[in-house]
Enzyme design. Structure first.
Site, short mmCIF file in Angstrom:
data_model
loop_
_atom_site.label_atom_id
_atom_site.label_comp_id
_atom_site.label_asym_id
_atom_site.label_seq_id
_atom_site.Cartn_x
_atom_site.Cartn_y
_atom_site.Cartn_z
N ARG A 164 -3.03 -4.94 0.23
CA ARG A 164 -1.88 -5.81 0.01
C ARG A 164 -0.89 -5.61 1.15
O ARG A 164 -0.58 -4.46 1.52
CB ARG A 164 -1.23 -5.48 -1.33
CG ARG A 164 0.19 -5.97 -1.45
CD ARG A 164 0.70 -6.05 -2.86
NE ARG A 164 2.16 -5.99 -2.91
CZ ARG A 164 2.98 -6.96 -2.48
NH1 ARG A 164 2.49 -8.07 -1.95
NH2 ARG A 164 4.29 -6.81 -2.56
N VAL A 165 -0.41 -6.70 1.73
CA VAL A 165 0.65 -6.63 2.74
C VAL A 165 1.82 -7.47 2.21
O VAL A 165 1.64 -8.64 1.89
CB VAL A 165 0.19 -7.14 4.13
CG1 VAL A 165 -0.75 -6.15 4.78
CG2 VAL A 165 -0.49 -8.50 4.05
N ASP A 174 14.97 -5.45 2.09
CA ASP A 174 16.33 -5.28 1.59
C ASP A 174 16.41 -3.91 0.94
O ASP A 174 15.38 -3.26 0.77
CB ASP A 174 16.68 -6.39 0.57
CG ASP A 174 15.64 -6.51 -0.53
OD1 ASP A 174 14.67 -7.26 -0.33
OD2 ASP A 174 15.75 -5.82 -1.55
#
Ligand code: HPA
Length: 241
Positions: A88-89, A209
């Site tokens: 997963r990226v 974030d």
């Protein structure tokens, strides 16, 4: 044979698949990494591509957001299309104070508030863990200067939450005190499905974030472009021995 969510045949996918959440990002990553990427599935607009990267076969396919969506695609890829590893990226919100926006997190394990893995083995809080060989390949790749072009690389746990917009009071601060590196929404599901089918999985995340320090959050455009460092580690894991 096509499955309910993937319109492809056995042999259309490479043994290693990179999976971002967004199918448009899958298309961008496929074209960035491969000259010969071809579309192999597009059910519900969830594009999957296969080609060659550094002379080795590779696939890139969107997963959608959240653990149910990821579980559907990972289950079909592992069980019906001969896929051996999924990396997963994606992006994560930073939690631990040491993690900064632009850094990369390699999720060696994923805590979760989801019931999906809880349902797997009655009476057991299943531990979602990355494949050690893939994590080790990412570790080796992280020792090069190019791997740090976007920021530091951290290895450790994340939390895969079901809610994006709701968090129990104080949970994030408590997770930070346990050095949980960041939050995303899919890694625990991937690790559960990989364990179910005896396959290999890893999650490599760019921090977009920070939940406890919003001073440096990325713009929407930056989220789309600042993931080269993470991609480098993901490809190294995908093509490791
Ligand atoms: N929550 C869940 N997933 C995320 C976040 C977040 O704050 N940031 C980036 N992916």
């Amino acid at each position: 044979m096509p499955t309910p969510h993937i319109a492809a045949e056995m042999g259309d996918f490479a043994p290693a698949v990179l999976m971002p959440g967004d199918p448009k990002r899958a298309e961008r990553i496929a074209n960035l990494l491969m000259d010969d990427a071809r579309l192999v599935t597009n059910v519900r607009g969830m594009m999957g591509f296969t080609g060659t990267c550094n002379g080795k076969p590779l696939s890139v396919m969107g997963s959608g957001m959240g653990q149910p969506s990821f579980t559907i695609y990972a289950t079909e890829l592992f069980s019906q299309f001969g896929v051996e590893r999924i990396i997963r990226v994606g992006t994560a919100g930073g939690i631990a104070p040491s993690v900064k926006v632009g850094d990369v997190i390699v999720a060696t394990g994923a805590h979760t508030d989801s019931s999906m893995n809880q349902l797997r083995i009655p009476g057991v809080n299943f531990s979602g863990v990355a494949d050690f060989r893939l994590a080790n390949a990412a570790w080796q790749a992280a020792q090069t200067p190019e791997a740090h072009q976007d920021g530091a690389v951290h290895f450790g746990t994340v939390i895969s939450r079901d809610h994006f917009y709701f968090t129990p009071e104080g949970q994030t601060e408590r997770l930070a005190s346990y050095n949980v590196l960041g939050v995303e929404m899919e890694a625990a599901a991937l690790y559960g499905v990989a364990a179910e089918f005896g396959k290999q999985a890893l999650t490599v995340l760019t921090v977009s974030d920070h939940l406890l320090d919003h001073s440096g959050d990325m713009s929407a455009e930056e989220r789309e472009t600042r993931f080269q460092g993470a991609l480098r580690l993901a490809v190294a894991a995908a093509h490791s021995e």
